[in-house]
Motif scaffolding. Structure first.
Motif, PDB file in Angstrom:
ATOM      1  N   GLN A   1      -9.347  51.737  68.111  1.00  0.00           N
ATOM      2  CA  GLN A   1      -9.667  52.672  69.156  1.00  0.00           C
ATOM      3  C   GLN A   1     -10.777  53.860  68.146  1.00  0.00           C
ATOM      4  N   LEU A   2     -11.548  53.917  69.233  1.00  0.00           N
ATOM      5  CA  LEU A   2     -13.305  54.955  69.445  1.00  0.00           C
ATOM      6  C   LEU A   2     -13.047  56.286  69.248  1.00  0.00           C
ATOM      7  N   GLN A   3     -13.163  57.068  68.335  1.00  0.00           N
ATOM      8  CA  GLN A   3     -12.175  58.962  68.693  1.00  0.00           C
ATOM      9  C   GLN A   3     -13.086  59.335  67.689  1.00  0.00           C
ATOM     10  N   LEU A   4     -13.518  60.819  68.722  1.00  0.00           N
ATOM     11  CA  LEU A   4     -13.754  62.036  67.990  1.00  0.00           C
ATOM     12  C   LEU A   4     -12.496  62.963  68.098  1.00  0.00           C
ATOM     13  N   VAL A   5     -12.643  63.470  67.191  1.00  0.00           N
ATOM     14  CA  VAL A   5     -11.584  64.544  66.993  1.00  0.00           C
ATOM     15  C   VAL A   5     -12.280  66.030  66.024  1.00  0.00           C
ATOM     16  N   GLU A   6     -12.219  67.118  67.133  1.00  0.00           N
ATOM     17  CA  GLU A   6     -12.783  68.524  66.406  1.00  0.00           C
ATOM     18  C   GLU A   6     -11.756  69.223  65.546  1.00  0.00           C
ATOM     19  N   SER A   7     -12.299  69.748  65.119  1.00  0.00           N
ATOM     20  CA  SER A   7     -10.770  70.903  64.283  1.00  0.00           C
ATOM     21  C   SER A   7     -11.792  72.850  63.719  1.00  0.00           C
ATOM     22  N   GLY A   8     -11.305  73.206  63.701  1.00  0.00           N
ATOM     23  CA  GLY A   8     -11.791  74.658  63.161  1.00  0.00           C
ATOM     24  C   GLY A   8     -12.185  75.772  64.531  1.00  0.00           C
ATOM     25  N   GLY A  26     -12.705  54.615  64.080  1.00  0.00           N
ATOM     26  CA  GLY A  26     -12.759  53.597  64.937  1.00  0.00           C
ATOM     27  C   GLY A  26     -14.687  53.435  64.419  1.00  0.00           C
ATOM     28  N   PHE A  27     -14.950  53.955  64.236  1.00  0.00           N
ATOM     29  CA  PHE A  27     -16.593  53.136  63.716  1.00  0.00           C
ATOM     30  C   PHE A  27     -17.171  54.164  62.943  1.00  0.00           C
ATOM     31  N   THR A  28     -18.535  53.064  62.947  1.00  0.00           N
ATOM     32  CA  THR A  28     -19.133  54.222  62.128  1.00  0.00           C
ATOM     33  C   THR A  28     -20.147  55.814  62.554  1.00  0.00           C
ATOM     34  N   LEU A  29     -19.474  56.427  62.274  1.00  0.00           N
ATOM     35  CA  LEU A  29     -20.991  58.028  62.557  1.00  0.00           C
ATOM     36  C   LEU A  29     -22.601  58.122  61.876  1.00  0.00           C
ATOM     37  N   GLY A  30     -22.235  57.184  60.722  1.00  0.00           N
ATOM     38  CA  GLY A  30     -23.491  56.960  60.111  1.00  0.00           C
ATOM     39  C   GLY A  30     -24.851  56.330  60.741  1.00  0.00           C
ATOM     40  N   TYR A  31     -24.400  55.087  62.291  1.00  0.00           N
ATOM     41  CA  TYR A  31     -25.221  54.648  62.525  1.00  0.00           C
ATOM     42  C   TYR A  31     -25.757  55.479  63.923  1.00  0.00           C
ATOM     43  N   TYR A  32     -25.343  56.659  64.230  1.00  0.00           N
ATOM     44  CA  TYR A  32     -25.303  57.882  65.438  1.00  0.00           C
ATOM     45  C   TYR A  32     -26.282  58.909  65.707  1.00  0.00           C
ATOM     46  N   ALA A  33     -26.659  59.021  66.607  1.00  0.00           N
ATOM     47  CA  ALA A  33     -26.795  60.732  66.592  1.00  0.00           C
ATOM     48  C   ALA A  33     -25.679  61.484  67.210  1.00  0.00           C
ATOM     49  N   MET A  34     -25.916  62.793  66.554  1.00  0.00           N
ATOM     50  CA  MET A  34     -24.804  63.345  67.274  1.00  0.00           C
ATOM     51  C   MET A  34     -24.826  65.073  67.386  1.00  0.00           C
ATOM     52  N   ALA A  35     -24.484  64.990  68.430  1.00  0.00           N
ATOM     53  CA  ALA A  35     -24.770  66.976  68.715  1.00  0.00           C
ATOM     54  C   ALA A  35     -23.063  67.712  68.849  1.00  0.00           C
ATOM     55  N   TRP A  36     -23.230  68.753  68.734  1.00  0.00           N
ATOM     56  CA  TRP A  36     -22.427  69.488  69.361  1.00  0.00           C
ATOM     57  C   TRP A  36     -23.137  70.190  70.667  1.00  0.00           C
ATOM     58  N   ARG A  72     -23.778  66.899  58.269  1.00  0.00           N
ATOM     59  CA  ARG A  72     -23.752  65.950  58.559  1.00  0.00           C
ATOM     60  C   ARG A  72     -22.719  64.874  57.327  1.00  0.00           C
ATOM     61  N   ASP A  73     -21.815  64.378  57.044  1.00  0.00           N
ATOM     62  CA  ASP A  73     -21.700  63.333  55.754  1.00  0.00           C
ATOM     63  C   ASP A  73     -21.265  62.064  56.457  1.00  0.00           C
ATOM     64  N   ASN A  74     -22.084  61.587  56.321  1.00  0.00           N
ATOM     65  CA  ASN A  74     -21.677  60.133  57.029  1.00  0.00           C
ATOM     66  C   ASN A  74     -20.212  59.446  55.693  1.00  0.00           C
ATOM     67  N   ALA A  75     -21.089  59.970  54.935  1.00  0.00           N
ATOM     68  CA  ALA A  75     -19.680  58.884  53.821  1.00  0.00           C
ATOM     69  C   ALA A  75     -18.140  59.211  53.699  1.00  0.00           C
ATOM     70  N   LYS A  76     -18.139  60.356  55.036  1.00  0.00           N
ATOM     71  CA  LYS A  76     -16.502  61.140  55.441  1.00  0.00           C
ATOM     72  C   LYS A  76     -16.257  60.491  57.033  1.00  0.00           C
ATOM     73  N   ASN A  77     -17.571  60.275  57.224  1.00  0.00           N
ATOM     74  CA  ASN A  77     -17.286  60.484  59.321  1.00  0.00           C
ATOM     75  C   ASN A  77     -17.560  61.653  59.331  1.00  0.00           C
ATOM     76  N   THR A  78     -18.506  62.493  59.225  1.00  0.00           N
ATOM     77  CA  THR A  78     -17.447  63.318  60.208  1.00  0.00           C
ATOM     78  C   THR A  78     -18.725  64.642  60.059  1.00  0.00           C
ATOM     79  N   LEU A  79     -18.700  65.194  60.566  1.00  0.00           N
ATOM     80  CA  LEU A  79     -19.765  65.800  61.918  1.00  0.00           C
ATOM     81  C   LEU A  79     -19.234  67.714  61.179  1.00  0.00           C
ATOM     82  N   TYR A  80     -20.287  68.365  60.964  1.00  0.00           N
ATOM     83  CA  TYR A  80     -19.899  69.918  60.905  1.00  0.00           C
ATOM     84  C   TYR A  80     -20.684  70.443  61.322  1.00  0.00           C
TER      85      TYR A  80
END
Length: 124
Positions: A1-8, A26-36, A72-80
């Motif tokens: 399942q493709l999902q983004l989960v925010e926290s903080g 569910g997907f590799t964040l490192g291939y994507y531009a990301m935004a808030w 971003r930390d692509n190794a952790k699949n996480t955006l900050y």
């Protein structure tokens, strides 16, 4: 399942700081531009910041320049998003979004996945 989960998100006093996180599954964040994005009650959704897939390029809304930092930390699949010197007008629900384009897109409809949002409230 493709999902983004925010926290903080939480209640913080004016002048305070927060760090928001957005974790992809569910997907590799490192291939994507990301935004808030953020949306305050009664206002239009606005893009706060964007980062390219490599992290080499970033954009910021004028209202947050010098106060917010996207990373971003692509190794952790996480955006900050680091939010400093917070103001009451920063109160909003903050959403992360992923675009299949490696560079930050110009149109909101070029974002493919969205998270459910995290509430940031700046108040004394």
């Amino acid at each position: 399942q493709l999902q983004l989960v925010e926290s903080g998100g939480r209640l913080v006093q004016p002048g305070g700081s927060l760090r928001l996180s957005c974790t992809a599954s569910g997907f590799t964040l490192g291939y994507y531009a990301m935004a808030w994005f953020r949306q305050a009650p009664g206002k239009e959704r606005e893009e706060v910041s964007c980062i390219s897939s490599s992290g080499g390029s970033t954009n910021y809304a004028d209202s947050v320049k010098g106060r917010f930092t996207i990373s971003r930390d692509n190794a952790k699949n996480t955006l900050y998003l680091q939010l400093n010197s917070l103001k009451p007008e920063d109160t909003a629900i903050y959403y992360c979004a992923a675009s299949r384009y490696g560079t930050c897109p110009r149109q909101v409809y070029d974002y493919d996945f969205w998270g459910q949002g995290t509430q940031v409230t700046v108040s004394s």
